[in-house]
Write an enzyme that holds these catalytic residues in place. Sequence first.
Site, mmCIF file in Angstrom:
data_model
loop_
_atom_site.group_PDB
_atom_site.id
_atom_site.type_symbol
_atom_site.label_atom_id
_atom_site.label_comp_id
_atom_site.label_asym_id
_atom_site.label_seq_id
_atom_site.Cartn_x
_atom_site.Cartn_y
_atom_site.Cartn_z
ATOM 1 N N ASP A 58 3.648 -59.943 34.308
ATOM 2 C CA ASP A 58 4.963 -60.421 34.720
ATOM 3 C C ASP A 58 5.808 -60.573 33.454
ATOM 4 O O ASP A 58 5.702 -61.566 32.732
ATOM 5 C CB ASP A 58 4.818 -61.753 35.462
ATOM 6 C CG ASP A 58 6.166 -62.321 35.912
ATOM 7 O OD1 ASP A 58 7.205 -61.895 35.364
ATOM 8 O OD2 ASP A 58 6.174 -63.195 36.787
ATOM 9 N N LYS B 257 15.380 -60.462 35.381
ATOM 10 C CA LYS B 257 16.275 -61.211 34.502
ATOM 11 C C LYS B 257 17.224 -60.381 33.624
ATOM 12 O O LYS B 257 18.308 -60.059 34.053
ATOM 13 C CB LYS B 257 15.454 -62.195 33.671
ATOM 14 C CG LYS B 257 14.857 -63.306 34.546
ATOM 15 C CD LYS B 257 14.578 -64.581 33.800
ATOM 16 C CE LYS B 257 14.402 -65.745 34.747
ATOM 17 N NZ LYS B 257 13.042 -65.910 35.271
ATOM 18 N N PHE C 59 4.526 -69.100 36.477
ATOM 19 C CA PHE C 59 5.635 -69.032 37.431
ATOM 20 C C PHE C 59 5.889 -67.577 37.786
ATOM 21 O O PHE C 59 6.078 -66.740 36.909
ATOM 22 C CB PHE C 59 6.919 -69.659 36.862
ATOM 23 C CG PHE C 59 8.035 -69.653 37.877
ATOM 24 C CD1 PHE C 59 8.085 -70.592 38.896
ATOM 25 C CD2 PHE C 59 9.018 -68.668 37.849
ATOM 26 C CE1 PHE C 59 9.088 -70.566 39.858
ATOM 27 C CE2 PHE C 59 10.029 -68.629 38.808
ATOM 28 C CZ PHE C 59 10.071 -69.583 39.815
HETATM 29 C C1 LIG Z 1 12.422 -66.044 36.636
HETATM 30 C C2 LIG Z 1 11.043 -65.572 36.788
HETATM 31 C C3 LIG Z 1 10.568 -65.082 38.021
HETATM 32 C C4 LIG Z 1 11.382 -65.095 39.284
HETATM 33 O O1 LIG Z 1 12.539 -64.337 39.207
HETATM 34 P P1 LIG Z 1 13.695 -64.507 40.320
HETATM 35 O O2 LIG Z 1 14.695 -63.466 39.951
HETATM 36 O O3 LIG Z 1 14.207 -65.904 40.214
HETATM 37 O O4 LIG Z 1 13.062 -64.263 41.642
HETATM 38 C C5 LIG Z 1 9.269 -64.603 38.061
HETATM 39 N N1 LIG Z 1 8.479 -64.601 36.973
HETATM 40 C C6 LIG Z 1 8.895 -65.068 35.785
HETATM 41 C C7 LIG Z 1 7.991 -65.010 34.606
HETATM 42 C C8 LIG Z 1 10.186 -65.578 35.654
HETATM 43 O O5 LIG Z 1 10.602 -66.062 34.477
#
Ligand SMILES: *Cc1c(COP(=O)(O)O)cnc(C)c1O
Length: 385
Positions: free
Chosen positions: A210, A239, A123
Amino acid sequence: MSNYQPLPVEFKSGAGAWLTDIDGQRYLDALSGIAVCGLGHAHPAVQAAISDQAANLIHTSNLYRIPLQEKLAEKLVEHSGMEKVFFGNSGAEANEAAIKLARLYGNNKGIKNPTIVVMERSFHGRTMATLTATGNDKVKKGFTPLVEGFKHIPYNNLDALNEVAETTPDLVAVMVEPVLGEGGVVIPDETYLKAIRTFCDEYDCLMILDEIQTGMCRTGEWFAFQHEAIKPDVMTLAKALGNGVPIGACLASGAAADLFQPGSHGSTFGGNPLAARAALAVIEVLENNNLERRAKELGKRLLDGFKQSLSGIKGIKEIRGKGLMLGIELEKDCTDLVGLALEQNLLINVTAGNVIRLLPPLILSDDEADEIISRLSGLLIKYLT
Ligand SMILES: *Cc1c(COP(=O)(O)O)cnc(C)c1O
């Protein structure tokens, strides 16, 4: 718009690991607003920093120097060993910046169709490029045409990575989560990131990590790549960086750090004084309390506790975790557990259909950790037997 399906509860205030709803009922928060409020709710240091900053200066734009943004970049560089930082306002934006760096890296080398290898079940966000990178068809449904230049391979599979290299001469980057978050708290082999590092060096492509969910001490190190003593070329954060004040960051080192030039990229809000001040306060609290160590310790307490209280219960496939990122995988789908836990005044999440995901705040006390174990185990035993 109807894109969310909120649970039937309205919170009015919070303190530490607890939320209070409009009727005065208290809930134990084992999710932290999806790994955002790592310092819990209404942390006094964050509250004081935001209040003071709001009273002085909230925003100026990146047309002017922003000393707080520069100070924040220095702090992130100090803890990560990366070199330069771009600030946005969310995870998806941080990943967009990373994807643009990969495209620039390739285009500067004369590569015609830069391709980024990404993972199945990953994701990366909901913008067009990040939803294309995401390895989950539900996120993409109805949004074609997607963005070109991404190839998906299975997670934690080095053979697949080597295979894709043979058929992809235009490879410019490998983009990967150190632990699959939304994908079900999937923890790869202990040397997975190291192997990707070696691969990226060999094929002269960027390693993009990420760390939007895993970063900021959650897994027991400041950043998850530090468990393997490697360094990516690009790392994204969001986050927990602002403990709820929206901020995202894309960090780069080596050649990737000098790709953006004036005009290449930008954001109106990105790294504004308010968001930067909040993130600086977060970092100071993490530092002063050694919260990466505490996350490791609490993670072990929760993991051991759940393994003990749920041992021998049929229907549980696996209990796993890395620091304060925990997953309890059931044999069957269990999305309804979220509502059932809410009735027990416990906030949890279920992801990938059958994985209970816990992302509690790093400021949890031992007693609160034990309370999460007893509330959730009690519920699960009733649910499964
Ligand atoms: C939450 C998340 C995202 C997206 O972040 P947003 O602030 O919702 O755009 C991308 N990568 C990972 C691994 C995430 O947990």
